[in-house]
Design a protein around this motif. Structure first.
Motif, PDB file in Angstrom:
ATOM      1  N   ASP A  33     -12.013  -7.480 -38.566  1.00  0.00           N
ATOM      2  CA  ASP A  33     -11.827  -7.771 -37.154  1.00  0.00           C
ATOM      3  C   ASP A  33     -12.226  -9.225 -36.901  1.00  0.00           C
ATOM      4  O   ASP A  33     -12.576  -9.963 -37.829  1.00  0.00           O
ATOM      5  CB  ASP A  33     -12.620  -6.789 -36.294  1.00  0.00           C
ATOM      6  N   VAL A  34     -12.169  -9.651 -35.644  1.00  0.00           N
ATOM      7  CA  VAL A  34     -12.433 -11.061 -35.344  1.00  0.00           C
ATOM      8  C   VAL A  34     -13.863 -11.433 -35.723  1.00  0.00           C
ATOM      9  O   VAL A  34     -14.104 -12.471 -36.354  1.00  0.00           O
ATOM     10  CB  VAL A  34     -12.173 -11.364 -33.853  1.00  0.00           C
ATOM     11  N   LEU A  35     -14.822 -10.595 -35.367  1.00  0.00           N
ATOM     12  CA  LEU A  35     -16.211 -10.910 -35.687  1.00  0.00           C
ATOM     13  C   LEU A  35     -16.429 -10.940 -37.197  1.00  0.00           C
ATOM     14  O   LEU A  35     -17.099 -11.839 -37.724  1.00  0.00           O
ATOM     15  CB  LEU A  35     -17.147  -9.886 -35.033  1.00  0.00           C
ATOM     16  N   GLY A  36     -15.861  -9.978 -37.906  1.00  0.00           N
ATOM     17  CA  GLY A  36     -15.992  -9.973 -39.358  1.00  0.00           C
ATOM     18  C   GLY A  36     -15.369 -11.202 -39.990  1.00  0.00           C
ATOM     19  O   GLY A  36     -15.924 -11.788 -40.929  1.00  0.00           O
ATOM     20  N   ASP A  53     -16.357 -13.868 -51.075  1.00  0.00           N
ATOM     21  CA  ASP A  53     -16.049 -12.437 -51.147  1.00  0.00           C
ATOM     22  C   ASP A  53     -17.257 -11.645 -51.647  1.00  0.00           C
ATOM     23  O   ASP A  53     -17.566 -10.562 -51.126  1.00  0.00           O
ATOM     24  CB  ASP A  53     -14.855 -12.202 -52.072  1.00  0.00           C
ATOM     25  N   GLN A  54     -17.940 -12.185 -52.650  1.00  0.00           N
ATOM     26  CA  GLN A  54     -19.112 -11.493 -53.202  1.00  0.00           C
ATOM     27  C   GLN A  54     -20.211 -11.354 -52.153  1.00  0.00           C
ATOM     28  O   GLN A  54     -20.797 -10.271 -51.978  1.00  0.00           O
ATOM     29  CB  GLN A  54     -19.644 -12.261 -54.415  1.00  0.00           C
ATOM     30  N   ALA A  55     -20.483 -12.442 -51.436  1.00  0.00           N
ATOM     31  CA  ALA A  55     -21.553 -12.417 -50.437  1.00  0.00           C
ATOM     32  C   ALA A  55     -21.196 -11.522 -49.255  1.00  0.00           C
ATOM     33  O   ALA A  55     -22.043 -10.765 -48.757  1.00  0.00           O
ATOM     34  CB  ALA A  55     -21.841 -13.839 -49.956  1.00  0.00           C
ATOM     35  N   LEU A  60     -22.060  -6.420 -46.150  1.00  0.00           N
ATOM     36  CA  LEU A  60     -21.601  -5.180 -45.517  1.00  0.00           C
ATOM     37  C   LEU A  60     -22.185  -3.954 -46.215  1.00  0.00           C
ATOM     38  O   LEU A  60     -22.585  -2.983 -45.560  1.00  0.00           O
ATOM     39  CB  LEU A  60     -20.076  -5.120 -45.525  1.00  0.00           C
ATOM     40  N   GLU A  61     -22.237  -3.994 -47.536  1.00  0.00           N
ATOM     41  CA  GLU A  61     -22.780  -2.847 -48.267  1.00  0.00           C
ATOM     42  C   GLU A  61     -24.266  -2.668 -47.982  1.00  0.00           C
ATOM     43  O   GLU A  61     -24.752  -1.542 -47.831  1.00  0.00           O
ATOM     44  CB  GLU A  61     -22.542  -3.026 -49.769  1.00  0.00           C
ATOM     45  N   HIS A  62     -24.989  -3.770 -47.887  1.00  0.00           N
ATOM     46  CA  HIS A  62     -26.428  -3.698 -47.623  1.00  0.00           C
ATOM     47  C   HIS A  62     -26.712  -3.017 -46.284  1.00  0.00           C
ATOM     48  O   HIS A  62     -27.673  -2.243 -46.164  1.00  0.00           O
ATOM     49  CB  HIS A  62     -27.028  -5.106 -47.622  1.00  0.00           C
TER      50      HIS A  62
END
Length: 227
Positions: A33-36, A53-55, A60-62
């Motif tokens: 989305d826009v915020l992401g 991409d890694q960070a 998001l996973e954390h």
């Protein structure tokens, strides 16, 4: 007669297609989305697409993709999570400040209303956030909202000047307008990403690796014999 010439469509198409083969940029936004997209773009500052991409994935996973948890986590934890993208302390502080400001204004973590705004108004809105400059704002709106923008950075300026498509004496705004009109809308996202990658890896400011360049035959600077 000027040594700088706007390329015809066939030349532009050939150059872009060769860059796409070399760097395989996404043809569409990643689905954020826009915020992401804005957070991902902040992470991308002064680093590679792979590190970004890694960070972003780790962030998001954390937090189980929960912006509230990211906003209120200890900054040192966010720093550790996004460290692969570099400048971790600065980026962690900016991301958390951005999330807090968005929530304070809307009582939610949502910037989808930008889809309904005119590009210049949306761009001006994003520029009020600390750490969001003209290129970050324009890229976010291009990628997340499909707005007719083409952000230029130092890599893209350098490549276009070496191709002799862009007169370096042009001011920034005139250069942006000229190149934005040149790049077809469907190519703006992949062209931006491929050109930035090309500038970081081969068409470097110092010691460019012209012998490995996929667009060397279209580059008067790289294909000219040294003085």
């Amino acid at each position: 007669m000027s040594m700088y010439t706007i390329p015809d469509f066939a030349t532009l198409r050939r150059v872009l297609d060769r860059l796409y083969v070399r760097y395989t940029p996404p043809r569409r936004a990643e689905g954020d989305d826009v915020l992401g997209t804005l957070v991902r773009t902040i992470l991308s500052q002064q680093t590679t697409r792979a590190a970004t991409d890694q960070a972003f994935t780790a962030l998001l996973e954390h937090a189980n993709a929960d912006w509230h948890r990211i906003a209120h986590a200890p900054t040192s934890i966010i720093e550790d999570v996004i460290r692969p993208a570099g400048l971790a302390r600065q980026k962690a502080q900016r991301i958390q400040a951005l999330l807090s400001q968005v929530h304070d204004e809307f009582q939610s973590y949502d910037l989808e209303h930008l889809h309904q705004m005119a590009p210049e108004k949306a761009r001006a809105y994003l520029l009020k956030f600390k750490g969001v400059g003209p290129k970050t704002a324009a890229f976010t709106l291009m990628a997340a909202c499909a707005m007719p923008l083409f952000p230029m950075d130092t890599h893209i300026f350098r490549i276009f000047e070496r191709l002799r498509w862009l007169d370096p004496t042009l001011g920034d705004e005139a250069a942006h307008q000229q190149m934005q009109a040149l790049i077809p809308p469907d190519d703006r996202l992949p062209a931006h990403m491929a050109l930035v990658e090309h500038g970081r890896t081969l068409c470097r400011a110092r010691n460019p690796l012209c012998e490995h360049c996929p667009i060397l035959t279209d580059c008067p600077t790289g294909s000219s014999p040294p003085d």
